[in-house]
Design a protein around this motif. Structure first.
Motif, PDB file in Angstrom:
ATOM      1  N   ALA A   1      10.594  12.620  -4.148  1.00 58.20           N
ATOM      2  CA  ALA A   1       9.140  12.578  -4.341  1.00 58.20           C
ATOM      3  C   ALA A   1       8.403  13.437  -3.325  1.00 58.20           C
ATOM      4  CB  ALA A   1       8.657  11.132  -4.235  1.00 58.20           C
ATOM      5  N   PHE A   2       9.055  13.740  -2.184  1.00 54.63           N
ATOM      6  CA  PHE A   2       8.353  14.425  -1.098  1.00 54.63           C
ATOM      7  C   PHE A   2       8.993  15.732  -0.658  1.00 54.63           C
ATOM      8  CE2 PHE A   2       7.453   9.829  -0.214  1.00 54.63           C
ATOM      9  CZ  PHE A   2       6.094   9.864  -0.456  1.00 54.63           C
ATOM     10  N   PHE A   3      10.310  15.863  -0.815  1.00 56.49           N
ATOM     11  CA  PHE A   3      11.013  16.940  -0.133  1.00 56.49           C
ATOM     12  C   PHE A   3      11.712  17.891  -1.101  1.00 56.49           C
ATOM     13  CE2 PHE A   3      11.308  12.998   2.419  1.00 56.49           C
ATOM     14  CZ  PHE A   3      10.372  13.344   3.389  1.00 56.49           C
ATOM     15  N   GLN A   4      11.780  19.132  -0.688  1.00 59.87           N
ATOM     16  CA  GLN A   4      12.527  20.151  -1.417  1.00 59.87           C
ATOM     17  C   GLN A   4      13.840  20.354  -0.662  1.00 59.87           C
ATOM     18  OE1 GLN A   4      11.584  21.772  -4.334  1.00 59.87           O
ATOM     19  NE2 GLN A   4      13.694  22.529  -4.297  1.00 59.87           N
ATOM     20  N   THR A   5      14.896  19.706  -1.142  1.00 61.35           N
ATOM     21  CA  THR A   5      16.183  19.829  -0.469  1.00 61.35           C
ATOM     22  C   THR A   5      16.974  20.993  -1.063  1.00 61.35           C
ATOM     23  OG1 THR A   5      17.198  18.217  -1.967  1.00 61.35           O
ATOM     24  CG2 THR A   5      16.277  17.377   0.085  1.00 61.35           C
TER      25      THR A   5
ATOM     26  N   ALA B   1      16.778   9.299  -3.968  1.00 56.84           N
ATOM     27  CA  ALA B   1      15.583   9.316  -4.816  1.00 56.84           C
ATOM     28  C   ALA B   1      15.886   8.644  -6.146  1.00 56.84           C
ATOM     29  CB  ALA B   1      15.119  10.754  -5.044  1.00 56.84           C
ATOM     30  N   GLU B   2      14.925   7.880  -6.647  1.00 56.30           N
ATOM     31  CA  GLU B   2      15.119   7.202  -7.926  1.00 56.30           C
ATOM     32  C   GLU B   2      14.938   8.141  -9.108  1.00 56.30           C
ATOM     33  OE1 GLU B   2      12.832   3.627  -8.322  1.00 56.30           O
ATOM     34  OE2 GLU B   2      13.185   3.032  -6.235  1.00 56.30           O
TER      35      GLU B   2
ATOM     36  N   PRO C   1      13.792   4.078   6.076  1.00 51.68           N
ATOM     37  CA  PRO C   1      13.288   3.605   4.781  1.00 51.68           C
ATOM     38  C   PRO C   1      11.827   4.022   4.606  1.00 51.68           C
ATOM     39  CG  PRO C   1      14.249   1.815   6.112  1.00 51.68           C
ATOM     40  CD  PRO C   1      13.989   2.978   7.014  1.00 51.68           C
ATOM     41  N   LEU C   2      11.605   5.076   3.858  1.00 53.93           N
ATOM     42  CA  LEU C   2      10.255   5.616   3.714  1.00 53.93           C
ATOM     43  C   LEU C   2       9.367   4.690   2.899  1.00 53.93           C
ATOM     44  CD1 LEU C   2      11.023   9.394   3.009  1.00 53.93           C
ATOM     45  CD2 LEU C   2      10.262   8.362   5.157  1.00 53.93           C
ATOM     46  N   SER C   3       8.139   4.593   3.323  1.00 55.41           N
ATOM     47  CA  SER C   3       7.083   3.910   2.578  1.00 55.41           C
ATOM     48  C   SER C   3       5.783   4.588   2.960  1.00 55.41           C
ATOM     49  CB  SER C   3       7.026   2.416   2.940  1.00 55.41           C
ATOM     50  OG  SER C   3       6.640   2.246   4.293  1.00 55.41           O
TER      51      SER C   3
ATOM     52  N   ALA D   1      11.017   2.311  -1.440  1.00 59.20           N
ATOM     53  CA  ALA D   1       9.840   1.516  -1.075  1.00 59.20           C
ATOM     54  C   ALA D   1       8.545   2.311  -1.189  1.00 59.20           C
ATOM     55  CB  ALA D   1       9.993   0.971   0.350  1.00 59.20           C
ATOM     56  N   VAL D   2       8.610   3.521  -1.758  1.00 65.68           N
ATOM     57  CA  VAL D   2       7.414   4.348  -1.923  1.00 65.68           C
ATOM     58  C   VAL D   2       6.764   4.035  -3.264  1.00 65.68           C
ATOM     59  CG1 VAL D   2       6.497   6.682  -2.095  1.00 65.68           C
ATOM     60  CG2 VAL D   2       8.340   6.190  -0.474  1.00 65.68           C
ATOM     61  N   PHE D   3       5.555   3.510  -3.217  1.00 63.44           N
ATOM     62  CA  PHE D   3       4.813   3.196  -4.430  1.00 63.44           C
ATOM     63  C   PHE D   3       3.559   4.063  -4.496  1.00 63.44           C
ATOM     64  CE2 PHE D   3       7.050  -0.697  -3.078  1.00 63.44           C
ATOM     65  CZ  PHE D   3       7.878  -0.866  -4.184  1.00 63.44           C
ATOM     66  N   GLU D   4       2.831   3.950  -5.583  1.00 62.96           N
ATOM     67  CA  GLU D   4       1.632   4.763  -5.743  1.00 62.96           C
ATOM     68  C   GLU D   4       0.611   4.437  -4.654  1.00 62.96           C
ATOM     69  OE1 GLU D   4      -0.092   4.624  -9.561  1.00 62.96           O
ATOM     70  OE2 GLU D   4       1.713   5.277 -10.622  1.00 62.96           O
ATOM     71  N   GLY D   5      -0.037   5.460  -4.198  1.00 62.18           N
ATOM     72  CA  GLY D   5      -1.045   5.291  -3.160  1.00 62.18           C
ATOM     73  C   GLY D   5      -1.370   6.625  -2.536  1.00 62.18           C
ATOM     74  N   LYS D   6      -2.209   6.595  -1.535  1.00 60.66           N
ATOM     75  CA  LYS D   6      -2.682   7.829  -0.901  1.00 60.66           C
ATOM     76  C   LYS D   6      -1.867   8.130   0.348  1.00 60.66           C
ATOM     77  CE  LYS D   6      -6.787  10.044   1.055  1.00 60.66           C
ATOM     78  NZ  LYS D   6      -8.222   9.883   1.412  1.00 60.66           N
TER      79      LYS D   6
END
Length: 523
Positions: free
Chosen positions: A399-403, A393-394, A307-309, A346-351
């Motif tokens: 948001a992170f990966f090129q599948t 992904a929602e 579960p990525l965060s 569980a990934v929200f805005e942030g650095k």
């Protein structure tokens, strides 16, 4: 009933080793292989004998046994970077001193030891198989243990945080065999259990469980024989669609292709695809796993959700790293054949910190090239992997990966997408076994699909017509279709591509692209 020789090997391994030592008139460089061959012949020839060996696992931890017990340990090799050790192979009274054997008469060991009596053994660290589903774990009893929960002495050497496991220092006297073992290999070790300092040269070194390996085996699971594979395939797709993915048959078709893949050829066009199931609704409650996660844990031999965060990415290590000459494990140090479900709810805005960027890059490297970096002081080594990845992904994409594949979810009901495991309408236990065997058979078949000259010509002509109709079609599109069509053939347990499979693959691809296009226009 177990034969007398097998009983002797199990209950008096030290005596058997000494008997072999006497028979071969002392210890030389070949004696370790003599011991290994003898015990392998006795213990591995029949399941009955092998199963008489006590098992080392979370329900039967090291503290459940006395020193000197012969046990078996099904494990993943986590660290092979430890330096070899010297041991006294022969005492002055011509008794064997390897495999943790010792004598109670101190006078026998006080004599000076000749250089010719010293030999080298290999050391490594092994752990319970990470991500192994409980139904596949060997001889795991569901009965409560009379021992307190086992506390691993070196938890940093297990990839998955907060998971019960066993960690053991392995000592191998057969150096030739030890050279064949690599990190993330799954091996069943048979050896004499003891407790010793992890570093014999340091007086303050902590005590850890040690397995003095007598023999081991590393054999792949047999390929199941599936009756009526097309019927099983339809049933599995229907069950996942109805009870796991909200009635979306198309998404299940693509998911099944991904689950049917494994590394057979290490060339980019033939590596397993990575899959994003996009437009996947968020969970009704934070940190709730999707039904798909429970389903995969029941269908696959080796599976783990991640579960990525931002906190997880920025604080956890996903790749192994050596610190103070000790290899710390990472989330992705997993055995071949593992499927990973990456959820982004569980990934929200942030650095994303530097560590987070490194972790994202490590996952992408597995998706692209099936490799993972191990970091050592002043150096970095790349190791091969075989890890399948599914991303939930929602949005329109991850948001992170090129599948390599993206299928937007279109469920007719979101009510079954986040059910707890106990509320899932599971198939019968017999049907689950068939589904599991079917997926294993698909993985094995995916590397054997051939394309005849006639079918190859048909595909080329089909591609030419497609390019005439759509000028944007490229050679990469053909390679993508070819790889997917091979997996489709494998999912029918066919060893040869057919024109029917090719046309069906084109239909699935057209439906996937149409769904993406329609959602893009809508947004």
């Amino acid at each position: 009933m177990v034969s007398t020789p097998a009983i002797e090997e199990i209950y008096n391994p030290s005596g058997v080793i000494q008997h072999l030592f006497d028979r071969y008139e002392g210890s030389d460089n070949e004696f370790a292989s003599v011991v290994a061959n003898h015990f392998s012949t006795i213990l591995f020839n029949t399941d009955e004998r092998f199963k008489q060996l006590p098992s080392l696992d979370i329900h039967h931890p090291p503290e459940a046994y006395t020193n000197g017990s012969l046990v078996r340990f099904r494990a993943m090799i986590q660290d092979t970077s430890s330096s070899p050790e010297l041991y006294v192979a022969k005492l002055s009274n011509h008794r064997c001193e390897g495999w943790g054997l010792s004598t109670s008469d101190s006078n026998e060991t006080s004599d000076s030891v000749g250089y010719q009596d010293l030999q080298e053994l290999a050391t490594m660290w092994a752990v319970s198989v990470p991500a192994e589903s409980s139904w596949h774990a060997e001889d795991i009893l569901l009965l409560a243990s009379s021992f307190p929960a086992h506390v691993p002495p070196r938890p940093h050497k297990f990839p998955l945080p907060d998971v019960s496991h066993i960690g053991v220092q392995i000592k191998m006297y057969d150096n030739a065999s030890a050279q064949c073992l690599r990190t993330t290999d799954i091996v069943t070790f048979v050896g004499i259990l003891s407790s010793e300092p992890v570093d014999a040269e340091l007086s303050s070194s902590m005590e850890v469980p040690v397995l003095h390996v007598i023999c081991y085996q590393s054999i792949p699971d047999p390929i199941p024989d599936i009756k009526e594979p097309c019927s099983v395939r339809r049933e599995l797709i229907r069950w996942i669609s109805e009870h796991v993915l909200g009635g979306d048959d198309l998404a299940v078709e693509w998911l099944l292709l991904q689950l049917s893949s494994k590394v057979h050829i290490r060339a980019t066009p033939f590596l397993p695809p990575s899959l994003t199931i996009s437009h996947f609704p968020p969970p009704p409650q934070p940190n709730m796993l999707p039904t798909l996660s429970h389903a995969l844990s029941e269908l696959l031999q080796k599976y783990t959700p991640i579960p990525l965060s931002l906190e997880l990415l920025n604080t956890r290590s996903f790749t192994p790293e050596s610190r103070e000459e000790d290899l710390h494990s990472g989330y992705l140090q997993l055995p071949a054949g593992t499927t990973v479900l990456l959820t982004e709810s569980a990934v929200f805005e942030g650095k994303v910190a530097e560590k987070g960027l490194m972790n994202i890059r490590a996952i992408q490297e597995i998706m692209d090239s099936q490799t993972l970096d191990y970091t050592f002081p002043f150096s970095r080594f790349t190791f091969e992997t075989d890890i399948s990845t599914v991303v939930l992904a929602e949005g329109r994409k991850s948001a992170f990966f090129q599948t390599s594949l993206n299928i937007p979810l279109q469920s007719n009901s979101d009510s079954n997408l986040y059910r707890p495991g106990e509320k899932v309408a599971w198939p019968s236990s017999e049907k689950l076994k068939i589904f599991r065997s079917y997926i294993d058979a698909c993985k094995a078949a995916s590397g054997k699909v051939k394309v005849s000259e006639a079918v190859s010509k048909y595909i080329q002509e089909s591609f030419v017509r497609q390019r005439q109709e759509d000028k944007t079609t490229t050679l990469n599109d053909l390679m993508h279709l070819m790889k997917a069509a091979r997996l489709l053939a494998a999912s029918h347990l066919q060893d040869e591509m057919t024109t029917e499979i090719w046309e069906r693959m084109k239909e699935l691809e057209a439906a996937r692209k149409m769904r993406i296009a329609s959602l893009t226009v809508r947004t």
